[in-house]
Design an enzyme around this catalytic site. Sequence first.
Site, mmCIF file in Angstrom:
data_model
loop_
_atom_site.group_PDB
_atom_site.id
_atom_site.type_symbol
_atom_site.label_atom_id
_atom_site.label_comp_id
_atom_site.label_asym_id
_atom_site.label_seq_id
_atom_site.Cartn_x
_atom_site.Cartn_y
_atom_site.Cartn_z
ATOM 1 C CE LYS A 192 -8.733 -4.876 -11.390
ATOM 2 N NZ LYS A 192 -8.700 -4.436 -9.987
ATOM 3 C CD GLU A 268 6.443 -0.885 -13.001
ATOM 4 O OE1 GLU A 268 6.991 -1.753 -12.275
ATOM 5 O OE2 GLU A 268 5.884 0.121 -12.557
ATOM 6 C CB CYS A 302 7.626 -1.698 -8.432
ATOM 7 S SG CYS A 302 7.370 -0.122 -9.230
ATOM 8 C CD GLU A 402 7.979 -6.522 -5.554
ATOM 9 O OE1 GLU A 402 7.092 -7.188 -6.106
ATOM 10 O OE2 GLU A 402 8.330 -5.403 -5.953
HETATM 11 P P1 ADP Z 1 -0.247 -6.673 -5.313
HETATM 12 O O1 ADP Z 1 0.372 -8.004 -5.002
HETATM 13 O O2 ADP Z 1 0.690 -5.555 -5.326
HETATM 14 O O3 ADP Z 1 -1.556 -6.427 -4.641
HETATM 15 P P2 ADP Z 1 -1.484 -7.619 -7.668
HETATM 16 O O4 ADP Z 1 -0.658 -8.018 -8.819
HETATM 17 O O5 ADP Z 1 -2.152 -8.683 -6.865
HETATM 18 O O6 ADP Z 1 -0.564 -6.701 -6.823
HETATM 19 O O7 ADP Z 1 -2.604 -6.593 -8.084
HETATM 20 C C1 ADP Z 1 -2.406 -5.542 -8.973
HETATM 21 C C2 ADP Z 1 -3.668 -5.354 -9.785
HETATM 22 O O8 ADP Z 1 -3.938 -6.576 -10.485
HETATM 23 C C3 ADP Z 1 -4.923 -5.059 -8.973
HETATM 24 O O9 ADP Z 1 -5.714 -4.113 -9.689
HETATM 25 C C4 ADP Z 1 -5.615 -6.395 -8.911
HETATM 26 O O10 ADP Z 1 -7.010 -6.315 -8.747
HETATM 27 C C5 ADP Z 1 -5.262 -6.979 -10.276
HETATM 28 N N1 ADP Z 1 -5.335 -8.440 -10.353
HETATM 29 C C6 ADP Z 1 -5.109 -9.354 -9.370
HETATM 30 N N2 ADP Z 1 -5.267 -10.615 -9.841
HETATM 31 C C7 ADP Z 1 -5.609 -10.509 -11.152
HETATM 32 C C8 ADP Z 1 -5.905 -11.457 -12.200
HETATM 33 N N3 ADP Z 1 -5.879 -12.765 -11.992
HETATM 34 N N4 ADP Z 1 -6.189 -10.957 -13.424
HETATM 35 C C9 ADP Z 1 -6.184 -9.638 -13.667
HETATM 36 N N5 ADP Z 1 -5.934 -8.709 -12.729
HETATM 37 C C10 ADP Z 1 -5.646 -9.118 -11.490
#
Ligand code: ADP
Length: 499
Positions: A192, A268, A302, A402
Amino acid sequence: MTNLPDYSFQPATLKFLEDSPKKLFINNEWVAPQSGETFATRNPANAAVLAEVALANAADVDAAVAAAQAAFPAWAGMIAGERGALLFKLADLIDQHADVLAELETLDNGKPIRVARRGDLPYVTKHLRYQAGWADKIEGSTVPVTFPNQFVYTRREPLGVVGAIIPWNFPLLMAIWKLGPALAAGNTLILKPAEQTPLTALYLAELAREAGFPPGVLNVLTGPGLPTGAAMAEHAHIAKLAFTGSTSVGARIMEAAAKSNLKRVSLELGGKSPNVIFADSDIPAAIRGAQWAVFSTAGQECVAGTRLFVERGVYDQVLEGLTANVGKMVVDHGFAEKVHVGPLISAEQLERVAGYIDEGKKAGAEILAGGERLGDGLKDGYFLKPTVFSYSDDSLRLVQEEIFGPVAAVTAFDDEDELIARANATQYGLAAGVWTRDIGKAHRYAHAVQAGTVWINGYGMIDPAAPFGGYKMSGFGREMGKEAIDLYTQVKTVWVNTQ
Ligand code: ADP
């Protein structure tokens, strides 16, 4: 296609965008999402919609898991070198399509095309080939037990269906970091990409089909964290979830893993990495290193060296050099002739970062460069000038949290003990840097700092052979190197009575 920058795109890039990939890739077929929904992915340089992409819901995740489960026994049982050969073939195809993939990456993410072309894409294939080479080198061991007449050996076996959830800063590279070892070790995969940058993963799916991967081995689901990512984290038949992203989402994924099926997770996560300049270092090199440590990928890395510690004796000199260099950095869209810093990924991210800057100013940190958004021809995009703060209060939010944007926080230190205490006073532990000509000092710091990677007289190098991952709340599990294979396998011990 409207609103594209003035650039001579590859015909295949334009065709891919025109076709607007509204489908999911399951079982080697492009299928309409059961959700019936799509979402827009935008160009962060001008906020224009690039494409409508399918939104996968829980039923779509079920379908992908079913396909990956069905494909697993044959894929895991295949002669290992044949799995490797398919991964090598995929790497060759990525090379052949590198220009298109780089253009899609720059359109979707905003990074300079030169960086996508000379940085991301060559790394993608370098990492994929390294992991492909592991496919037929995954070995067990024989174990000298205390029982007589027992021959004991171990096997490293794949886990089953793996889910990979990817962030938006290095969309294709991060996908490959997970796809490479997962498939080399005999797992099947559901990938995904981030909802902000889904395009290259969809393009990759078509290349995988062309390479000849059996149906169900690689499935690509597009969609946001909710519902798509969450449905993967909660799924009872996903054996392992590999995640790169924020610490808060990482914690939610671990919770979902615990509540569903105790799936393995590797995380990570975020960072707030300390980068240190001692007075005895090569100061111009250290300044350049510190500059790129923070501002590459517009600070959306990161490992970004966002906390810069400078020994008091050279503090003014370093600040002067750094602000002069930063003032010369060109901020523009990724296809511009000359560009160092592209846009941030989204309007939300721009607001977040600008919020940290405003709060930092109010809280008494001094702003030495940048801090403003860009106007004129770039006002529709999510641009922010590279920003340098100087500070002395370690408790400021912009020092602790961050930011994931082009913001450096610089402070002075007086001695090594103070430095180590302050460098480690963070919840994160992903990376660290140190600049000095004193070899003893360099190693003392490298050993004392709580970080998964330390660079001495350099910053930011990543290599497929070098393990990479976090300490503390930057996560756990090591990607790359032989350790990456350990993340995607489990050990079985076999006892044979030889009597
Ligand atoms: P950023 O803050 O860098 O956007 P995120 O951690 O929000 O990073 O997102 C990184 C990935 O995690 C994306 O592919 C996002 O769709 C996914 N993601 C966000 N929320 C969830 C969740 N509750 N469960 C699983 N995946 C998630």
